[in-house]
Design an enzyme around this catalytic site. Structure first.
Site, PDB file in Angstrom:
ATOM      1  CG  HIS A   6      -1.848   1.103   1.414  1.00 43.73           C
ATOM      2  ND1 HIS A   6      -2.937   1.298   0.209  1.00 43.73           N
ATOM      3  CD2 HIS A   6      -1.668   2.378   1.793  1.00 43.73           C
ATOM      4  CE1 HIS A   6      -3.486   2.431   0.544  1.00 43.73           C
ATOM      5  NE2 HIS A   6      -3.069   2.971   1.339  1.00 43.73           N
ATOM      6  CB  SER A   7       1.078   4.116   0.182  1.00 45.43           C
ATOM      7  OG  SER A   7       1.529   5.620   0.128  1.00 45.43           O
ATOM      8  CG  MET A   8       7.548   3.548   0.375  1.00 49.29           C
ATOM      9  SD  MET A   8       8.711   4.430   1.679  1.00 49.29           S
ATOM     10  CE  MET A   8       8.293   2.697   2.645  1.00 49.29           C
TER      11      MET A   8
END
Length: 254
Positions: free
Chosen positions: A94-96
């Site tokens: 998720h995300s990074m």
């Protein structure tokens, strides 16, 4: 190849599923920790053996310096995962964590001849969709403001000055790493990619999410959800269903 004991700094296995035919490696967002994925691990066991990644600089690794380069992150994590590739592997980030999942997959394919069965890229624009961002250059209050805006940090942490000051160095390191990351449209993997995105995510537009398709030579699909950057919290059951079905299909093919 390193052994599992030496890799344990990076890997948390909350619900060991030794008989599972497949492993899912879960990579947190910037500032996140392995425990973010405890509910997913609990829900998927014992059908899936879930490994959660613990980045340095937080929780039981809080005394270790953070990492400020995605390439260094991916190199270290790839090495830590090598003892765990005795069965088919998928990655969820998720995300990074989505960018790290992509970069680890590139290294597994290129350097070790290992092609994961699928990458789940959640809450992140494609690797080559660049936006100039400078959160890592803000003062502490500026970083806290960013965390509040994205609503990804537990209120208990944001409300505790002592805990907050303890984790801010790791958060700044993560933001430094992801905001200085660059990839080109030619950077691809053979692994299929499933994208999960929030329709109101201020950090990822629909077009930027769809651009992940250009980074895989395998299959691609995308699932859109109501909500912002941390839409996962609102759609846990649906996301677990998607992940379970994709992994079950990959197991049948194997």
């Amino acid at each position: 190849m390193i052994d599992k004991q030496n890799a344990d700094g990076w890997i948390r296995r909350y619900h060991a599923a030794n008989e599972s035919p497949i492993r899912l490696v879960c990579l947190p967002h910037a500032g996140g920790s392995a425990s973010f994925y405890f509910p997913m691990s609990q829900a998927l066991a014992p059908a899936v053996d879930v490994l959660s990644v613990q980045y340095p600089g937080r929780q039981d690794r809080r005394h270790e310096p953070g990492i400020t380069d995605i390439g260094v992150y991916a190199d270290a994590l790839t090495s830590a995962l090598l003892p765990w590739v005795d069965r088919p592997l998928a990655l969820f980030g998720h995300s990074m964590g989505a960018v790290l999942a992509f970069e680890v997959t590139r290294r597994l394919e290129r350097d070790h001849g290992i092609t994961p069965v699928r990458v789940f890229a959640s809450g992140r624009r494609s690797p080559s969709s660049f936006r100039p961002e400078t959160v890592h250059l803000r003062d502490d209050d500026g970083i806290v403001a960013e965390m509040r805006e994205l609503s990804g940090t537990e209120a208990a942490i944001l409300g505790s000055e002592e805990i907050l000051r303890m984790v801010l160095p790791a958060i700044r390191s993560d933001y430094t790493a992801i905001e200085n990351y660059r990839a080109t449209p030619q950077d691809t993997v053979k692994t299929p990619i499933t994208v999960l995105t929030g329709e109101s995510d201020p950090r990822t537009s629909g077009e930027e999410a769809e651009a992940w398709e250009g980074h895989t030579l395998g299959g691609f699909d995308i699932h859109r959800f109501s909500g912002g950057h941390f839409f996962l919290a609102q759609h846990q059951a649906q996301i677990l269903k998607i992940v379970s079905e994709e992994l079950a299909a990959a197991t049948r093919k194997g």
